[in-house]
Design an enzyme around this catalytic site. Structure first.
Site, mmCIF file in Angstrom:
data_model
loop_
_atom_site.group_PDB
_atom_site.id
_atom_site.type_symbol
_atom_site.label_atom_id
_atom_site.label_comp_id
_atom_site.label_asym_id
_atom_site.label_seq_id
_atom_site.Cartn_x
_atom_site.Cartn_y
_atom_site.Cartn_z
ATOM 1 N N GLY A 167 0.797 -1.092 -0.021
ATOM 2 C CA GLY A 167 0.252 0.281 0.101
ATOM 3 C C GLY A 167 0.675 1.682 0.070
ATOM 4 O O GLY A 167 2.319 1.064 -0.659
ATOM 5 N N ARG B 185 0.877 -3.641 12.446
ATOM 6 C CA ARG B 185 0.803 -4.042 14.158
ATOM 7 C C ARG B 185 1.551 -5.374 14.490
ATOM 8 O O ARG B 185 1.642 -6.710 13.497
ATOM 9 C CB ARG B 185 -1.130 -4.425 13.865
ATOM 10 C CG ARG B 185 -1.436 -2.866 13.535
ATOM 11 C CD ARG B 185 -1.472 -2.370 15.198
ATOM 12 N NE ARG B 185 -2.160 -0.951 14.525
ATOM 13 C CZ ARG B 185 -1.636 1.015 14.599
ATOM 14 N NH1 ARG B 185 -0.203 0.120 14.091
ATOM 15 N NH2 ARG B 185 -2.194 1.190 14.380
ATOM 16 N N ARG C 207 -2.069 -8.992 -1.148
ATOM 17 C CA ARG C 207 -3.479 -9.444 -1.603
ATOM 18 C C ARG C 207 -4.253 -9.333 -2.776
ATOM 19 O O ARG C 207 -4.731 -9.862 -3.758
ATOM 20 C CB ARG C 207 -4.238 -9.545 -0.645
ATOM 21 C CG ARG C 207 -4.741 -9.488 0.982
ATOM 22 C CD ARG C 207 -4.876 -9.188 1.921
ATOM 23 N NE ARG C 207 -4.940 -8.395 2.622
ATOM 24 C CZ ARG C 207 -6.130 -7.983 2.984
ATOM 25 N NH1 ARG C 207 -6.877 -8.431 3.933
ATOM 26 N NH2 ARG C 207 -5.603 -6.256 3.265
ATOM 27 N N HIS D 167 7.331 2.121 20.094
ATOM 28 C CA HIS D 167 6.247 2.248 18.506
ATOM 29 C C HIS D 167 7.091 3.841 18.860
ATOM 30 O O HIS D 167 5.108 4.276 18.936
ATOM 31 C CB HIS D 167 5.165 2.198 19.527
ATOM 32 C CG HIS D 167 4.544 1.893 18.432
ATOM 33 N ND1 HIS D 167 3.060 1.072 18.413
ATOM 34 C CD2 HIS D 167 3.652 2.433 16.972
ATOM 35 C CE1 HIS D 167 1.608 0.739 17.182
ATOM 36 N NE2 HIS D 167 2.595 1.611 16.640
ATOM 37 N N ILE E 202 2.701 2.751 1.976
ATOM 38 C CA ILE E 202 3.465 2.690 3.328
ATOM 39 C C ILE E 202 4.458 1.567 2.608
ATOM 40 O O ILE E 202 5.699 1.820 2.500
ATOM 41 C CB ILE E 202 3.261 2.319 4.809
ATOM 42 C CG1 ILE E 202 2.746 3.751 4.926
ATOM 43 C CG2 ILE E 202 4.754 1.779 5.420
ATOM 44 C CD1 ILE E 202 1.542 3.358 6.533
ATOM 45 N N GLU F 179 1.278 -4.824 23.280
ATOM 46 C CA GLU F 179 1.565 -3.966 23.684
ATOM 47 C C GLU F 179 1.183 -3.080 25.269
ATOM 48 O O GLU F 179 -0.054 -3.476 24.808
ATOM 49 C CB GLU F 179 1.769 -2.846 23.194
ATOM 50 C CG GLU F 179 2.457 -2.348 21.369
ATOM 51 C CD GLU F 179 2.087 -2.105 20.465
ATOM 52 O OE1 GLU F 179 2.151 -0.798 20.821
ATOM 53 O OE2 GLU F 179 2.917 -1.975 18.827
#
Length: 317
Positions: free
Chosen positions: A155, A237, A178, A284, A157, A266
């Site tokens: 995508g 994530r 995908r 993070h 990023i 986290e």
């Protein structure tokens, strides 16, 4: 309208909201607990939540007639919100895409270089007073220039990471996505399976969205496909990687190293990860720059103001 902001945001964001909303600022760095989640849904028209504020199906079930009608999430990732359950309860959900792209890509490159060149390990060596001086075979790492980068999730990023790696380090790029990506922005090859990308790459960067569809996408089988000299970087994530499988792969030397900015539970980071010298661990930091966090907040502001005026939401999910 009554607005709850679940954690402190940069001052320009708060200043932009104050004239148009009755703002309650929760000045606590920890995520909302279960009672606070229920109160947020029950007592406010809008909520500006962020990572860790778990608006799951049980939360909506516990407040069957919520006052809230918008969750304007601060962050592009929203796997802490059950969007389907929110919509079933009549609550819209938005996020903050775009503003995070470059900063997150920069952290991916930071982790790639730190892991490949053993930078965190070297820092610990010097700080501990154990460095005995330079010698030709000391702390040899992976030279990334000209190597192959594998990207999982192409995508915005993922494409920003590919651009940096290709133009900055002359890296070849392969990726798994995908759906078909017609123009990834740089010379890159879309491979048919995740396993092919894991096997081909010297460094693998995970850049998929979080959520049920990607939970443990990087499992023991995916890790087993990697080269023993390869490094894994995660800026998506934490639960996209099976953390226990990763620990096993690192402890056994199945892969050479990892760079992590996110974790499965986290802020809890397993002691086994913390004990490994071949892992770089960041708290993070993906978007941790003032101008980036301000820009993210302003996207949330735009969504909140549009909602208050009955206008279309700029970034619905």
């Amino acid at each position: 309208m009554k607005l709850l902001i679940t954690r402190r945001l940069p001052d320009p964001v708060l200043e932009a909201l104050a004239p148009e909303f009755d703002v309650t600022l929760r000045d606590d760095v920890r995520p909302l607990d279960r009672d606070e989640i229920h109160a947020a849904l029950r007592d406010y028209d809008c909520v500006l939540p962020t990572l860790g504020d778990r608006f799951d199906a049980a939360a909506f079930a516990a407040v069957p007639a919520p006052r809230a009608r918008l969750l304007a999430n601060f962050g592009v990732g929203y796997n802490h919100i059950d969007v389907a359950a929110a919509k079933a309860a009549g609550i819209a959900v938005t996020n903050t895409p775009g503003a995070v792209t470059d900063a997150t890509a920069d952290i991916a490159m930071t982790l790639m270089l730190m892991s490949a060149r053993r930078a965190a390990e070297g820092d610990r060596l010097v700080r501990a007073g154990r460095w005995q001086g330079w010698y030709p075979t000391e702390m040899l790492g992976l030279h990334v220039t000209g190597k192959t980068l594998g990207i999982v999730g192409m995508g915005r990023i993922g494409q920003a990471i590919a651009k940096r790696a290709h133009h900055g380090f002359g890296m070849g790029v392969v990726f798994f996505n995908r759906s078909q990506v017609a123009d990834p922005g740089v010379p890159a090859h879309q491979l048919a399976t995740l396993a092919e990308v894991m096997a081909a790459a010297d460094v693998v960067v995970i850049a998929v969205p979080g959520g049920a569809g990607t939970r443990h996408l990087i499992d023991a089988a995916a890790l087993a496909a990697m080269k023993p000299t390869a490094h894994l970087v995660n800026i998506s994530r934490g639960d996209v990687i099976d953390e226990q499988a990763l620990i096993g792969a690192l402890q056994s030397g199945q892969i050479a190293g990892a760079g992590l900015d996110v974790y499965e539970n986290e802020p809890d980071v397993p002691q086994a990860l913390r004990d490994l010298d071949c892992v770089t661990l960041l708290p993070h930091l993906g978007t941790a720059a003032l101008e980036v966090r301000t820009a993210m907040g302003m996207v949330a502001v735009d969504n909140l103001k549009a909602f208050a005026r009955g206008a279309p939401l700029p970034t619905p999910v």
